[in-house]
Design an enzyme around this catalytic site. Sequence first.
Site, PDB file in Angstrom:
ATOM      1  CG  HIS A  15      -1.839   1.183   1.296  1.00 20.05           C
ATOM      2  ND1 HIS A  15      -2.698   1.387   2.344  1.00 20.05           N
ATOM      3  CD2 HIS A  15      -2.022   2.229   0.462  1.00 20.05           C
ATOM      4  CE1 HIS A  15      -3.368   2.507   2.141  1.00 20.05           C
ATOM      5  NE2 HIS A  15      -2.974   3.049   1.004  1.00 20.05           N
ATOM      6  CG  HIS A  17      -1.407   6.340  -2.480  1.00 25.29           C
ATOM      7  ND1 HIS A  17      -2.625   6.311  -3.112  1.00 25.29           N
ATOM      8  CD2 HIS A  17      -1.628   5.831  -1.241  1.00 25.29           C
ATOM      9  CE1 HIS A  17      -3.544   5.815  -2.293  1.00 25.29           C
ATOM     10  NE2 HIS A  17      -2.958   5.515  -1.151  1.00 25.29           N
ATOM     11  N   GLY A 168     -10.013   7.853  -0.591  1.00 25.31           N
ATOM     12  CA  GLY A 168     -10.620   9.143  -0.217  1.00 25.31           C
ATOM     13  C   GLY A 168     -11.829   8.859   0.653  1.00 25.31           C
ATOM     14  CG  HIS A 195      -7.762   3.766   0.507  1.00 27.26           C
ATOM     15  ND1 HIS A 195      -7.461   3.506  -0.796  1.00 27.26           N
ATOM     16  CD2 HIS A 195      -6.624   4.256   1.064  1.00 27.26           C
ATOM     17  CE1 HIS A 195      -6.187   3.823  -1.017  1.00 27.26           C
ATOM     18  NE2 HIS A 195      -5.655   4.284   0.089  1.00 27.26           N
ATOM     19  CD  GLU A 198      -7.394   6.779   5.472  1.00 29.87           C
ATOM     20  OE1 GLU A 198      -7.891   6.607   4.346  1.00 29.87           O
ATOM     21  OE2 GLU A 198      -6.267   7.300   5.646  1.00 29.87           O
ATOM     22  CG  ASP A 276      -1.394   5.537   2.954  1.00 32.36           C
ATOM     23  OD1 ASP A 276      -1.618   5.546   1.739  1.00 32.36           O
ATOM     24  OD2 ASP A 276      -2.224   5.904   3.815  1.00 32.36           O
TER      25      ASP A 276
END
Length: 313
Positions: A15, A17, A168, A195, A198, A276
């Site tokens: 994970h 980005h 998001g 995701h 979160e 992340d």
Amino acid sequence: MNFETFRSIGKAELHVHLEGSFRMERARELASAKPDHPWNGLAAEALRRRFKTSSFVEFLEQFMSGYRLLKTRDHFQMVTEDLCAEFERQGVQYAEVLYSPGVYVQKLHRELVDIHEGIGAALAQFPKLRVSFILDTVLNMGLPFMSRTLEMVLHDRPEYVRGFSVGGGQPDLDMAQFLPLFERAQEAGLFVVAHAGEVDGPENIRTLIEHTDIRRIAHGCSAARDPELCRELAGRQIAIDVSLSSNLCTGTVTNLKRHPIFKFLEYGIPVTLNTDDPFYFQTDLFNEYQLAEDIGISWDKLLEIMAFGLEFR
Ligand SMILES: [Zn+2]
């Protein structure tokens, strides 16, 4: 744990980005070429101060500034090469990298073919590394926008794009409305991750595990509030991708000693450890494992986590 021992053990990063993984010097170099960019001319220390966020909204603001730095095929190649070099440095043998081309193509008028060619050219320099890219679509943009992004990528899909994700979101978001996207991605042969849990509640995690072939859940923190869900995740052996620094920086968790990872392990839910957005959270994979060790996760467990991550290769 020392770095040399850590790097000598094969592991996965599952994970991270692409647009959150800049090297500091690369970010400053890209910003220096853009006179109107908010980071233009900032020293490393000043940039680091900007990233001391404590909420998800503040983090997203910084993320979007960085996102705008990437424009050309060469930019995408450079940052992908930087990330792959970092994987090698950390002893990562398999990685899943999220990338978010939707806003680039639909709002910022970048060419998808440039993005894909740049990434592909970078990956070709690292033949020993296995990297899967995951299309990450932004929940806040709404279903039609996300659906267009998915179709666009399926139409020009390079071999290295193997997964689909959503990211998001907001606390009251209902994941159910996005299920057609997961169905479409699965039909097209992509594996799916998401995701969830979160900023939103456990019900979205439940929706995903009941209606999709979800491979893993990213963050999944709110699952810890729902014992029934924890038992289900454990029963189905659906893993949670944990990112300790990220959870602190976005305010998802306020004290790592009370991080949901302890609940997950207690229930027997498999976990992985990940960065992340290492640039914004000022971390790397070694640091994430060190943090886990600091809060009391045993070395044997950490070795198990490293071996487990490689099963996704
Ligand atoms: Zn993420």
